[in-house]
Design a protein around this motif. Structure first.
Motif, PDB file in Angstrom:
ATOM      1  N   GLU A 189      29.838  40.267  47.293  1.00 51.43           N
ATOM      2  CA  GLU A 189      28.383  40.136  47.374  1.00 51.43           C
ATOM      3  C   GLU A 189      27.910  39.808  48.785  1.00 51.43           C
ATOM      4  O   GLU A 189      26.752  40.079  49.131  1.00 51.43           O
ATOM      5  CB  GLU A 189      27.862  39.082  46.387  1.00 51.43           C
ATOM      6  CG  GLU A 189      28.404  37.683  46.600  1.00 51.43           C
ATOM      7  CD  GLU A 189      29.634  37.393  45.757  1.00 51.43           C
ATOM      8  OE1 GLU A 189      29.832  36.239  45.354  1.00 51.43           O
ATOM      9  OE2 GLU A 189      30.406  38.349  45.506  1.00 51.43           O
ATOM     10  N   VAL A 190      28.783  39.228  49.636  1.00 51.09           N
ATOM     11  CA  VAL A 190      28.405  39.001  51.029  1.00 51.09           C
ATOM     12  C   VAL A 190      28.361  40.332  51.775  1.00 51.09           C
ATOM     13  O   VAL A 190      27.440  40.595  52.553  1.00 51.09           O
ATOM     14  CB  VAL A 190      29.399  38.038  51.706  1.00 51.09           C
ATOM     15  CG1 VAL A 190      29.046  37.861  53.181  1.00 51.09           C
ATOM     16  CG2 VAL A 190      29.375  36.692  51.008  1.00 51.09           C
ATOM     17  N   GLY A 197      20.942  41.938  47.859  1.00 53.49           N
ATOM     18  CA  GLY A 197      20.178  40.700  47.814  1.00 53.49           C
ATOM     19  C   GLY A 197      21.007  39.491  48.221  1.00 53.49           C
ATOM     20  O   GLY A 197      22.028  39.614  48.887  1.00 53.49           O
ATOM     21  N   SER A 198      20.573  38.306  47.816  1.00 56.59           N
ATOM     22  CA  SER A 198      21.183  37.065  48.273  1.00 56.59           C
ATOM     23  C   SER A 198      22.419  36.708  47.443  1.00 56.59           C
ATOM     24  O   SER A 198      22.711  37.328  46.425  1.00 56.59           O
ATOM     25  CB  SER A 198      20.165  35.927  48.199  1.00 56.59           C
ATOM     26  OG  SER A 198      19.725  35.752  46.868  1.00 56.59           O
ATOM     27  N   TYR A 199      23.123  35.658  47.898  1.00 53.89           N
ATOM     28  CA  TYR A 199      24.317  35.168  47.216  1.00 53.89           C
ATOM     29  C   TYR A 199      24.297  33.645  47.237  1.00 53.89           C
ATOM     30  O   TYR A 199      23.484  33.020  47.937  1.00 53.89           O
ATOM     31  CB  TYR A 199      25.580  35.704  47.894  1.00 53.89           C
ATOM     32  CG  TYR A 199      25.621  35.501  49.388  1.00 53.89           C
ATOM     33  CD1 TYR A 199      26.019  34.286  49.945  1.00 53.89           C
ATOM     34  CD2 TYR A 199      25.253  36.527  50.267  1.00 53.89           C
ATOM     35  CE1 TYR A 199      26.065  34.095  51.305  1.00 53.89           C
ATOM     36  CE2 TYR A 199      25.281  36.337  51.643  1.00 53.89           C
ATOM     37  CZ  TYR A 199      25.692  35.125  52.150  1.00 53.89           C
ATOM     38  OH  TYR A 199      25.728  34.925  53.500  1.00 53.89           O
ATOM     39  N   ASP A 200      25.215  33.028  46.471  1.00 56.00           N
ATOM     40  CA  ASP A 200      25.245  31.569  46.387  1.00 56.00           C
ATOM     41  C   ASP A 200      26.627  31.040  46.758  1.00 56.00           C
ATOM     42  O   ASP A 200      27.453  31.760  47.331  1.00 56.00           O
ATOM     43  CB  ASP A 200      24.834  31.100  44.983  1.00 56.00           C
ATOM     44  CG  ASP A 200      25.746  31.661  43.892  1.00 56.00           C
ATOM     45  OD1 ASP A 200      26.838  32.176  44.246  1.00 56.00           O
ATOM     46  OD2 ASP A 200      25.388  31.588  42.713  1.00 56.00           O
ATOM     47  N   VAL A 203      30.571  32.465  46.731  1.00 50.88           N
ATOM     48  CA  VAL A 203      31.289  33.261  47.740  1.00 50.88           C
ATOM     49  C   VAL A 203      32.440  32.449  48.334  1.00 50.88           C
ATOM     50  O   VAL A 203      33.465  33.015  48.730  1.00 50.88           O
ATOM     51  CB  VAL A 203      30.319  33.727  48.851  1.00 50.88           C
ATOM     52  CG1 VAL A 203      29.204  34.579  48.266  1.00 50.88           C
ATOM     53  CG2 VAL A 203      29.734  32.541  49.602  1.00 50.88           C
ATOM     54  N   ASP A 204      32.279  31.117  48.396  1.00 46.00           N
ATOM     55  CA  ASP A 204      33.368  30.270  48.907  1.00 46.00           C
ATOM     56  C   ASP A 204      34.552  30.260  47.948  1.00 46.00           C
ATOM     57  O   ASP A 204      35.705  30.128  48.374  1.00 46.00           O
ATOM     58  CB  ASP A 204      32.860  28.842  49.104  1.00 46.00           C
ATOM     59  CG  ASP A 204      31.853  28.735  50.244  1.00 46.00           C
ATOM     60  OD1 ASP A 204      31.885  29.610  51.129  1.00 46.00           O
ATOM     61  OD2 ASP A 204      31.038  27.797  50.235  1.00 46.00           O
ATOM     62  N   VAL A 205      34.287  30.390  46.651  1.00 45.38           N
ATOM     63  CA  VAL A 205      35.361  30.429  45.661  1.00 45.38           C
ATOM     64  C   VAL A 205      36.209  31.680  45.877  1.00 45.38           C
ATOM     65  O   VAL A 205      37.450  31.622  45.860  1.00 45.38           O
ATOM     66  CB  VAL A 205      34.781  30.393  44.235  1.00 45.38           C
ATOM     67  CG1 VAL A 205      35.878  30.608  43.205  1.00 45.38           C
ATOM     68  CG2 VAL A 205      34.070  29.066  43.986  1.00 45.38           C
ATOM     69  N   TRP A 206      35.547  32.830  46.079  1.00 43.61           N
ATOM     70  CA  TRP A 206      36.289  34.071  46.366  1.00 43.61           C
ATOM     71  C   TRP A 206      37.132  33.888  47.637  1.00 43.61           C
ATOM     72  O   TRP A 206      38.310  34.243  47.661  1.00 43.61           O
ATOM     73  CB  TRP A 206      35.322  35.231  46.525  1.00 43.61           C
ATOM     74  CG  TRP A 206      35.986  36.518  46.946  1.00 43.61           C
ATOM     75  CD1 TRP A 206      36.416  36.847  48.197  1.00 43.61           C
ATOM     76  CD2 TRP A 206      36.337  37.633  46.106  1.00 43.61           C
ATOM     77  NE1 TRP A 206      36.992  38.094  48.202  1.00 43.61           N
ATOM     78  CE2 TRP A 206      36.956  38.602  46.935  1.00 43.61           C
ATOM     79  CE3 TRP A 206      36.168  37.910  44.754  1.00 43.61           C
ATOM     80  CZ2 TRP A 206      37.399  39.818  46.442  1.00 43.61           C
ATOM     81  CZ3 TRP A 206      36.625  39.134  44.262  1.00 43.61           C
ATOM     82  CH2 TRP A 206      37.227  40.071  45.098  1.00 43.61           C
ATOM     83  N   SER A 207      36.520  33.357  48.695  1.00 50.23           N
ATOM     84  CA  SER A 207      37.247  33.191  49.962  1.00 50.23           C
ATOM     85  C   SER A 207      38.461  32.287  49.790  1.00 50.23           C
ATOM     86  O   SER A 207      39.513  32.531  50.393  1.00 50.23           O
ATOM     87  CB  SER A 207      36.306  32.622  51.024  1.00 50.23           C
ATOM     88  OG  SER A 207      35.227  33.501  51.265  1.00 50.23           O
ATOM     89  N   VAL A 261      37.007  37.240  40.942  1.00 50.45           N
ATOM     90  CA  VAL A 261      36.212  38.046  40.011  1.00 50.45           C
ATOM     91  C   VAL A 261      35.066  38.648  40.802  1.00 50.45           C
ATOM     92  O   VAL A 261      34.322  37.922  41.474  1.00 50.45           O
ATOM     93  CB  VAL A 261      35.678  37.189  38.847  1.00 50.45           C
ATOM     94  CG1 VAL A 261      34.838  38.036  37.908  1.00 50.45           C
ATOM     95  CG2 VAL A 261      36.838  36.544  38.100  1.00 50.45           C
ATOM     96  N   LYS A 262      34.891  39.969  40.759  1.00 48.27           N
ATOM     97  CA  LYS A 262      33.908  40.624  41.610  1.00 48.27           C
ATOM     98  C   LYS A 262      32.481  40.242  41.243  1.00 48.27           C
ATOM     99  O   LYS A 262      31.617  40.161  42.106  1.00 48.27           O
ATOM    100  CB  LYS A 262      34.082  42.138  41.551  1.00 48.27           C
ATOM    101  CG  LYS A 262      35.405  42.613  42.136  1.00 48.27           C
ATOM    102  CD  LYS A 262      35.514  44.120  42.182  1.00 48.27           C
ATOM    103  CE  LYS A 262      34.572  44.717  43.188  1.00 48.27           C
ATOM    104  NZ  LYS A 262      34.773  46.163  43.349  1.00 48.27           N
ATOM    105  N   SER A 263      32.222  40.018  39.961  1.00 53.19           N
ATOM    106  CA  SER A 263      30.873  39.638  39.539  1.00 53.19           C
ATOM    107  C   SER A 263      30.663  38.138  39.747  1.00 53.19           C
ATOM    108  O   SER A 263      31.361  37.328  39.137  1.00 53.19           O
ATOM    109  CB  SER A 263      30.656  39.983  38.067  1.00 53.19           C
ATOM    110  OG  SER A 263      29.427  39.454  37.607  1.00 53.19           O
ATOM    111  N   PRO A 264      29.711  37.726  40.587  1.00 60.63           N
ATOM    112  CA  PRO A 264      29.489  36.285  40.794  1.00 60.63           C
ATOM    113  C   PRO A 264      29.119  35.549  39.511  1.00 60.63           C
ATOM    114  O   PRO A 264      29.477  34.383  39.342  1.00 60.63           O
ATOM    115  CB  PRO A 264      28.341  36.249  41.816  1.00 60.63           C
ATOM    116  CG  PRO A 264      28.344  37.593  42.455  1.00 60.63           C
ATOM    117  CD  PRO A 264      28.835  38.546  41.415  1.00 60.63           C
TER     118      PRO A 264
END
Length: 592
Positions: A189-190, A197-200, A203-207, A261-264
């Motif tokens: 999503e980044v 649109g925006s993200y929350d 994104v840190d969890v994915w990283s 998981v690709k879907s936030p």
């Protein structure tokens, strides 16, 4: 005040102290440099605490993007107070140089892996992930996003604690939309933020999931690609996983599957993931301390690189030393000590050769890494320049179209707008005059009546009725003006809408053409970079083949030396045996 040519903004004075850092810190030793400044190790004069100080030179003053980024980092650091986040010890300004004082860490997880040339084990990964999740949960609950979680930004301290560092990319809002972070660790999503649109904070969890793969494999997924290609594949590919034949536990695989998981909306939060069995399992409290201690010991580092110490054999240093201190003594001892010196010299030579081989490997890897990073940085800068140019061109085109639309709208406003208003005003004025004239006539007739209470009541009634008529006429006049203007504007907007739709379609067509051209250029550049990458990998493979040949030659030479040592030790044992027999025979003769 220690500032040349600029004044510290008022809103920053509560966060930054204007003084000479030399009055606060001791001597500084250089640690390294990055894109945003240089880092030094120093000590606090008042407390004696060892700190890391990052110096950022504000070349363009306070009216620059550099200052905006620095000020955002300072505000971010001021809001953080958590045991797993690097502690902030203050900010100082002197002669347009910002000094950020931070807790001094021993190094990052990446540094430790580079020392051992090996990944972390699962217990170490679990402890690191557990502590980073605690830091992320704190940030997200505070409405903050880190946006650059990776092994290089996970720091370890002398006492074995885990700290999340490098908060310069953080967002002060829990909803963000800018493309910020390190490409290989970015969440889908980044990458798609400019379109989707925006993200929350998820994104840190994915990283962190990518960082866990990095800690298990020493490299993040897609690391062999250039940054642009990786950014394309991250949202397009399935979530990365660990190799099937890597011997990893199901608990670690399940933990990664929950984070990547690709879907936030379906991805777990930091708090939820901290309940996963892999990180919730009780681990020894000194897991990271042992890792840090091993990294600090050169002998243990050499054992990790060169294998276990050799056993005590007749041809070894220990075997020769035992022979020298044996019961034979005398000339045998002197001969054995000479053998000890020879074997010690040979072992040192072997050690130096092996160290040279390791140094060559490190140098080759560093060279390849530098070339790869330089190519990736060039690709990133080119892409950013292209995107910025396209955005500026798009903004200029849109502004020009809006200005043209405003101009056309003004042209569509006929002079009848003014004349229509004037006509309504004249009609209103004439109506008011007629009403006043009629009122005067009524008053005149009433005045002709003999004085009486009825006459007075009649005059008051006529005046009140006249005031009501004038009020109604004024309201009717305002309503007529408003209706006229509204109808006129609706007609103008309808005409302008048709013009706008026509020109906007032409603009979007031109924009799509430019975008297609840019995509073609980007594809061409990516293909060129891929070819350069293939050539780089080919050169690296050739260097590795040459290095393996060198290692094979050195191994052969060392094996020959070991064989000679064994032969020398055998001859030495025979000489000692003969010397012992001769000594016993001589002793018996003397006794007789």
């Amino acid at each position: 005040m220690g500032i040349r040519g600029a004044t510290l903004p008022y809103e920053a004075r509560a966060l930054i102290q204007e003084c000479d850092p030399a009055t606060i810190f001791g001597d500084m030793s250089f640690l390294g440099s990055g894109a945003f400044g240089e880092v030094f190790e120093t000590s606090h004069l008042a407390t004696g605490a060892r700190l890391a100080v990052k110096k950022i030179r504000l070349v363009k003053g306070f009216d620059s993007d550099e200052w905006d980024d620095t000020y955002r980092e300072i505000r971010f650091l001021r809001r953080c107070d958590h045991p797993n986040i690097l502690t902030f010890h203050g900010c100082y300004l002197h002669e347009m140089t910002i000094c950020l004082a931070m807790e001094l860490a021993l190094g990052s997880v990446t540094d430790v892996m580079e020392v051992f040339k090996a990944p972390l084990n699962e217990a170490e990964i679990a402890v690191v992930a557990h502590d980073v999740l605690a830091a992320l949960a704190y940030l997200h609950q505070s409405g903050l996003i880190h946006r650059d979680v990776k092994a290089a930004n996970i720091l370890l301290t002398e006492d074995g604690s885990v700290r999340l560092g490098d908060l310069g990319s953080g967002s002060m809002s829990s909803r963000a939309s800018s493309l910020v972070g390190s490409p290989y660790w970015m969440a889908p999503e980044v990458v798609m933020a400019m379109e989707a649109g925006s993200y929350d904070g998820k994104v840190d969890v994915w990283s962190l999931g990518i960082a866990c793969i990095e800690m298990a494999e020493r490299r993040p997924p897609l690391w062999k690609m250039n940054a642009m290609s990786a950014l394309y594949h991250i949202p397009m590919n399935a979530p990365p996983t660990l190799p099937a034949d890597g011997g990893y536990s199901d608990a670690l695989r399940d933990f990664l599957a929950a984070m990547l998981v690709k879907s936030p909306a379906e991805r777990g939060s930091a708090v939820e993931l901290s309940q996963q069995p892999f990180v919730a399992e009780k681990r020894p409290g000194d897991t990271i301390l042992k890792l840090v201690t091993r990294a600090k010991k050169p002998r243990e580092l050499w054992d990790d690189l060169g294998g276990p110490s050799p056993p005590v054999t007749p041809g070894s240093y220990e075997g020769a030393l035992a022979a020298a201190t044996g019961p034979t003594g005398g000339a045998a001892a002197e001969t054995a000590l000479q053998q000890v010196r020879t074997i010690r010299h040979q072992q040192r030579s072997e050690l130096e050769v092996e160290q040279a081989v390791v140094a060559m490997q490190l140098k080759e890897q560093k060279k390849v890494r530098v070339v790869h990073n330089k190519a990736a940085e060039q690709m990133r800068r080119h892409h950013e320049a292209e995107m910025q140019r396209l955005a500026q061109q798009d903004a200029r085109g849109r502004d020009a179209l809006l200005r043209l639309g405003d101009s056309e709208r003004e042209k569509l406003r006929p002079k009848l707008l003014g004349s229509g208003r004037d006509e309504i005003r004249r009609s209103h004025t004439e109506t008011v005059k007629a009403s006043n004239k009629q009122h005067k006539t009524l008053l005149s007739e009433a005045n002709k009546m003999p004085k009486s209470p009825d006459r007075s009541d009649t005059l008051k009634r006529h005046k009140a009725e006249q005031a009501q008529r004038l009020s109604r006429l004024e309201e009717q006049h305002k309503q007529s003006i408003a209706d006229f203007v509204r109808n006129f504007n609706e007609q103008v907007e309808k005409t302008h809408a048709g013009w706008w739709d026509k020109h906007r379609a032409e603009f979007e067509t031109a924009r799509a053409s430019v975008a297609s051209y840019q995509a073609a250029r980007a594809e061409t550049f990516a293909a060129k970079h891929a070819e350069e990458q293939r050539q780089l990998e080919a050169d690296r493979a050739a260097a590795q083949v040459e290095l393996r040949g060198f290692e094979a030659d050195e191994e052969t030479r060392l094996e020959e030396q070991r064989q000679r040592q064994v032969q020398l030790a055998g001859r030495h044992e025979e000489e000692l045996h003969e010397l012992t027999i001769s000594h016993v025979t001589s002793t018996r003769r003397i006794s007789i």
